[in-house]
Scaffold this active site. Sequence first.
Site, short mmCIF file in Angstrom:
data_model
loop_
_atom_site.label_atom_id
_atom_site.label_comp_id
_atom_site.label_asym_id
_atom_site.label_seq_id
_atom_site.Cartn_x
_atom_site.Cartn_y
_atom_site.Cartn_z
N GLU A 20 0.83 -1.21 0.00
CA GLU A 20 0.00 0.00 0.00
C GLU A 20 0.87 1.26 0.00
O GLU A 20 1.74 1.41 0.85
CB GLU A 20 -0.92 0.01 1.22
CG GLU A 20 -1.81 -1.22 1.35
CD GLU A 20 -2.88 -1.33 0.28
OE1 GLU A 20 -3.05 -0.38 -0.52
OE2 GLU A 20 -3.56 -2.37 0.23
N CYS B 242 -7.38 -1.06 8.58
CA CYS B 242 -6.03 -1.02 8.00
C CYS B 242 -5.68 0.38 7.51
O CYS B 242 -4.63 0.92 7.83
CB CYS B 242 -5.90 -2.03 6.87
SG CYS B 242 -6.04 -3.74 7.41
N HIS C 225 -0.71 -5.66 2.94
CA HIS C 225 -1.85 -6.55 3.11
C HIS C 225 -1.42 -7.96 2.72
O HIS C 225 -0.74 -8.15 1.70
CB HIS C 225 -3.01 -6.12 2.21
CG HIS C 225 -3.96 -5.19 2.88
ND1 HIS C 225 -4.20 -3.91 2.42
CD2 HIS C 225 -4.75 -5.36 3.96
CE1 HIS C 225 -5.09 -3.34 3.22
NE2 HIS C 225 -5.43 -4.20 4.16
#
Length: 169
Positions: free
Chosen positions: A47, A109, A128
């Site tokens: 991410e 998250c 993730h």
Amino acid sequence: MDSNSNTVVLTGFGPFRQYLVNSSWEAVKLAVHVGLASSAKALIILEQCGKNKGYQEMDACGFHPEGGCCMLDGPEKIESTINMKTLWKNISVEGIDIIFSRDAGRYICDFTYYTSLYYGNGRAAFIHVPPLSKGVTADFLGKALQTIILEMLKQCGEERETDHVRMNT
């Protein structure tokens, strides 16, 4: 959890008594968060940024950010100082695909990531991971994460060297 697993948690702290710059915080340059992506069957997702707004779902405890927002005065998104796209291009882990993402999901998250980026001045990362399965064991994920985090630390080292050169010119 596998009994042979190793867990490492590093923390640093802010100002302490007469020390305006705390060496523990300076030494720990990067916070790495790992979360479950239930939709990713055999995929690790790197991410790039955390988003501030758009949090509609409640978590398992019924918590919902006020106004659907992490920080009322915060920017819309915060980018990690780690270039996840470069990381994604330079890394491979046998047995699992790795992809790059700019949307951590507007749930716990993303909230955690944004908050960490906000307070850490971008010195955070979020990865993730898929659910455990026969092909994706905790030990396998641990080794994959180790490979990814080592590559992140190389980027941090290169960044530090570049900053050092800039300061000395």
